[in-house]
Scaffold this motif. Structure first.
Motif, mmCIF file in Angstrom:
data_model
loop_
_atom_site.group_PDB
_atom_site.id
_atom_site.type_symbol
_atom_site.label_atom_id
_atom_site.label_comp_id
_atom_site.label_asym_id
_atom_site.label_seq_id
_atom_site.Cartn_x
_atom_site.Cartn_y
_atom_site.Cartn_z
ATOM 1 N N GLY A 1 12.806 -4.755 -49.735
ATOM 2 C CA GLY A 1 11.795 -4.343 -49.551
ATOM 3 C C GLY A 1 10.993 -5.329 -49.578
ATOM 4 O O GLY A 1 9.900 -5.369 -49.018
ATOM 5 N N GLU A 2 10.594 -6.051 -50.600
ATOM 6 C CA GLU A 2 9.810 -7.552 -51.339
ATOM 7 C C GLU A 2 9.600 -8.028 -50.249
ATOM 8 O O GLU A 2 9.158 -8.889 -49.544
ATOM 9 N N LYS A 3 10.726 -8.611 -49.544
ATOM 10 C CA LYS A 3 11.595 -9.384 -49.138
ATOM 11 C C LYS A 3 10.083 -8.954 -47.356
ATOM 12 O O LYS A 3 9.903 -9.576 -46.678
ATOM 13 N N ILE A 4 10.578 -7.578 -47.015
ATOM 14 C CA ILE A 4 10.354 -7.297 -45.388
ATOM 15 C C ILE A 4 8.600 -7.409 -45.967
ATOM 16 O O ILE A 4 8.172 -7.711 -44.911
ATOM 17 N N ALA A 5 8.169 -6.806 -46.993
ATOM 18 C CA ALA A 5 6.495 -6.836 -46.789
ATOM 19 C C ALA A 5 5.855 -8.316 -47.004
ATOM 20 O O ALA A 5 5.258 -8.881 -46.584
ATOM 21 N N LEU A 6 6.250 -9.553 -47.353
ATOM 22 C CA LEU A 6 6.532 -10.533 -47.259
ATOM 23 C C LEU A 6 6.372 -11.787 -45.844
ATOM 24 O O LEU A 6 4.940 -12.466 -45.383
ATOM 25 N N THR A 7 7.297 -10.818 -45.069
ATOM 26 C CA THR A 7 7.269 -11.211 -43.714
ATOM 27 C C THR A 7 6.538 -10.816 -42.959
ATOM 28 O O THR A 7 5.731 -11.135 -42.641
ATOM 29 N N PHE A 8 6.141 -9.364 -43.398
ATOM 30 C CA PHE A 8 4.693 -8.963 -42.481
ATOM 31 C C PHE A 8 3.564 -9.484 -42.640
ATOM 32 O O PHE A 8 2.794 -9.420 -41.980
ATOM 33 N N PHE A 9 3.220 -9.865 -43.923
ATOM 34 C CA PHE A 9 2.137 -10.595 -44.042
ATOM 35 C C PHE A 9 2.061 -11.494 -43.505
ATOM 36 O O PHE A 9 1.551 -13.056 -43.741
ATOM 37 N N THR A 10 2.996 -12.631 -43.513
ATOM 38 C CA THR A 10 3.530 -13.493 -43.200
ATOM 39 C C THR A 10 2.952 -14.130 -41.104
ATOM 40 O O THR A 10 2.828 -14.880 -41.144
ATOM 41 N N LEU A 11 3.384 -12.707 -40.508
ATOM 42 C CA LEU A 11 3.682 -12.658 -39.398
ATOM 43 C C LEU A 11 1.878 -13.147 -39.012
ATOM 44 O O LEU A 11 2.211 -14.033 -37.999
ATOM 45 N N PRO A 12 1.195 -12.330 -39.152
ATOM 46 C CA PRO A 12 0.547 -12.961 -38.662
ATOM 47 C C PRO A 12 -0.411 -14.013 -38.443
ATOM 48 O O PRO A 12 -1.459 -14.969 -38.053
ATOM 49 N N LEU A 13 0.080 -15.032 -40.332
ATOM 50 C CA LEU A 13 -0.105 -16.210 -39.877
ATOM 51 C C LEU A 13 -0.060 -16.893 -39.314
ATOM 52 O O LEU A 13 -0.663 -18.206 -38.503
ATOM 53 N N MET A 14 1.563 -16.949 -38.826
ATOM 54 C CA MET A 14 2.121 -17.920 -37.431
ATOM 55 C C MET A 14 1.717 -16.930 -35.823
ATOM 56 O O MET A 14 1.210 -17.878 -35.657
ATOM 57 N N ALA A 15 1.023 -16.098 -36.251
ATOM 58 C CA ALA A 15 0.397 -15.567 -34.863
ATOM 59 C C ALA A 15 -0.883 -16.026 -34.668
ATOM 60 O O ALA A 15 -1.088 -16.580 -34.014
ATOM 61 N N TRP A 16 -1.468 -16.107 -35.998
ATOM 62 C CA TRP A 16 -3.303 -17.154 -35.577
ATOM 63 C C TRP A 16 -2.403 -18.444 -35.435
ATOM 64 O O TRP A 16 -2.993 -19.222 -34.213
ATOM 65 N N GLY A 17 -1.381 -18.770 -36.347
ATOM 66 C CA GLY A 17 -1.361 -20.179 -35.446
ATOM 67 C C GLY A 17 -0.604 -20.439 -34.290
ATOM 68 O O GLY A 17 -1.186 -21.810 -33.152
ATOM 69 N N VAL A 18 -0.325 -19.658 -33.514
ATOM 70 C CA VAL A 18 0.719 -20.055 -31.942
ATOM 71 C C VAL A 18 -1.200 -19.620 -31.119
ATOM 72 O O VAL A 18 -1.046 -20.296 -30.243
#
Length: 75
Positions: A2-19
């Motif tokens: 669950g921690e891995k999935i939560a960290l993934t969902f917090f990281t995806l907006p960071l990458m979306a802002w980069g794109v």
């Protein structure tokens, strides 16, 4: 897991802002500067800075996801 999935969902907006910064740097610069500097004309150095920071956001997100999902982060 669950921690891995939560960290993934917090990281995806960071990458979306980069794109978003790479695709449309003028608009990303407008959101970065805010409403105070609305009349600032973007010169090429501002645009280069936004593009470089966008690439850094993407690479940082990939780096975080690699360490989270490879098990090296300890999560």
């Amino acid at each position: 897991m669950g921690e891995k999935i939560a960290l993934t969902f917090f990281t995806l907006p960071l990458m979306a802002w980069g794109v978003f910064s790479l695709i449309n740097p003028e608009l990303a610069l407008k959101y970065t500067l805010g409403m105070m500097h609305k009349k600032v004309k973007p010169n090429r150095y501002f645009i280069y800075n936004i593009k470089i920071s966008g690439a850094a956001y993407i690479l940082g997100g990939i780096w975080i996801l690699y360490f989270v999902w490879s098990g090296r982060l300890g999560v």
